[in-house]
Each structure stands twice: as C-alpha cells, then as structure tokens.
Scaffold this motif. Structure first.
Motif, short mmCIF file in Angstrom:
data_model
loop_
_atom_site.label_atom_id
_atom_site.label_comp_id
_atom_site.label_asym_id
_atom_site.label_seq_id
_atom_site.Cartn_x
_atom_site.Cartn_y
_atom_site.Cartn_z
N ALA A 1 32.50 33.33 50.12
CA ALA A 1 32.96 33.52 48.84
C ALA A 1 34.62 33.79 48.56
O ALA A 1 35.22 34.38 49.76
N VAL A 2 35.35 33.47 47.76
CA VAL A 2 36.68 33.49 47.62
C VAL A 2 37.17 34.62 47.10
O VAL A 2 36.47 35.05 45.90
N ASN A 3 37.96 35.52 47.90
CA ASN A 3 38.11 36.97 47.53
C ASN A 3 39.43 36.95 46.72
O ASN A 3 40.44 36.48 47.17
N ILE A 4 39.31 37.33 45.44
CA ILE A 4 40.55 37.33 44.21
C ILE A 4 41.06 38.62 44.07
O ILE A 4 39.91 39.09 43.73
N LEU A 5 42.09 38.88 43.98
CA LEU A 5 42.53 40.22 43.39
C LEU A 5 43.59 39.72 42.33
O LEU A 5 44.32 38.94 42.47
N LEU A 6 43.27 40.62 41.11
CA LEU A 6 44.08 40.23 39.96
C LEU A 6 44.80 41.43 39.67
O LEU A 6 44.10 42.64 39.41
N ALA A 7 46.11 41.39 39.52
CA ALA A 7 46.93 42.47 39.15
C ALA A 7 47.66 42.20 37.68
O ALA A 7 48.33 41.43 37.49
N ASP A 8 47.27 43.02 36.76
CA ASP A 8 47.32 42.81 35.22
C ASP A 8 46.79 44.10 34.59
O ASP A 8 45.97 44.71 34.59
N ASP A 9 48.06 44.59 33.80
CA ASP A 9 47.94 45.89 32.89
C ASP A 9 47.04 45.65 31.66
O ASP A 9 46.65 46.55 30.99
N ASP A 10 46.88 44.26 31.26
CA ASP A 10 46.11 44.14 30.12
C ASP A 10 44.84 43.96 30.19
O ASP A 10 44.05 42.94 30.72
N GLU A 11 43.82 44.67 29.62
CA GLU A 11 42.61 44.80 29.78
C GLU A 11 41.86 43.49 29.31
O GLU A 11 40.90 42.82 29.87
N ASP A 12 42.22 42.85 28.05
CA ASP A 12 41.76 41.91 27.48
C ASP A 12 42.02 40.55 28.48
O ASP A 12 41.24 39.50 28.57
N ASP A 13 43.21 40.53 29.22
CA ASP A 13 43.38 39.52 30.00
C ASP A 13 42.74 39.54 31.33
O ASP A 13 42.36 38.40 31.59
#
Length: 148
Positions: free
Chosen positions: A5-17
């Motif tokens: 599996a591709v391990n992805i990390l998203l850093a974003d302060d917008d919950e909708d995004d």
C-alpha cells in the motif's frame, strides 16, 4: 500478488479539504494508507516520532497555523532522516513566489488544489503513481508545477 500500500500523509488545517482528499483517493482503486495531520507542528511530530513509518509521499499545505508548510519543507530537507522524503506541495496558492520558493527548498512537485473532484482524482492518481526516484532526477521548473 498485492503491491504494498502507498503510505500517504496529508498536512492540511482545513477539515473539508482533508475529507475531499480522502474521498478522492478512496475512489482511485489504489491500495493506500492515509494519515492526516492538522498543521506543521503535528506533521513534524509525526515524522520524527521514534518508530513511526515514514510515508511514501507527504502532501503539504503551505498556509497552516502554528507552523506553515514552507517552514516544514525546510525542516524536512535539513533533517538527515527525512531528506529523501517525497514532498508534494498541495496549496490554494498559485503565487509565482510560493512556487519558486518551494522548488528552491526541495519540494518534489507543486499542486494547486483543484476545486473540481474529478480533477483532484486525476492529480492525485498522477502523483501517487509517479516513481519519484526517477522523476526527481529530471526535475526542472517546467515540470515542477503539476497541471491537469
């Protein structure tokens, strides 16, 4: 045989995004593990936590509270354990200055957050399926800004 599996990390302060991003990836049919953090402080804590599995790619928003994406990118590239991490800037900013700064600071790709769900899926599919080891050897300003 199932690929890892591709391990992805998203850093974003917008919950909708973050939800939009997760929904788009879930529809790609690619085996992934997604983790999210709300800001740059949480991102760096996650990446530097002893024993944590590093992601294959970090999607990094530039405008976040407490610690912004530009500061995180500089920190990632200056830390020996994180230097080879693939970093995709994922921002609403289309400013030439932000694009140039992130290029110079060592990001792998710059993505303007699409507001259209189908375009988002297309961009994410491109980024996740890119073999970064080969892609970055040909990195230049013309192919740094990903467009669909």
């Amino acid at each position: 045989m199932q690929k890892e599996a591709v391990n992805i990390l998203l850093a974003d302060d917008d919950e909708d995004d973050r939800l939009f991003f997760k929904d788009a990836i879930s529809q790609l049919g690619i085996s992934t593990r997604i983790n999210t953090v709300n800001d740059g402080v949480e991102l760096m804590d996650y990446l530097l936590r002893p024993g944590s599995t590093l992601p294959h790619v970090v999607f990094l928003d530039l405008n976040m509270p407490r610690k912004g994406g530009m500061e995180c990118l500089a920190e990632i590239r200056s830390h020996s354990m994180l230097q080879s991490l693939s970093v995709a800037i994922y921002s609403t900013s289309s400013s030439d200055e932000d694009i140039e700064d992130t290029f110079l600071k060592g990001a792998n790709i710059y993505i303007n957050k699409p507001s259209d769900f189908e375009r988002l899926k297309e961009v994410l599919n491109k980024v996740i399926c890119t073999n970064w080891q080969y892609y970055t050897s040909n990195l230049n300003r013309e192919n740094f800004l990903m467009s669909v």
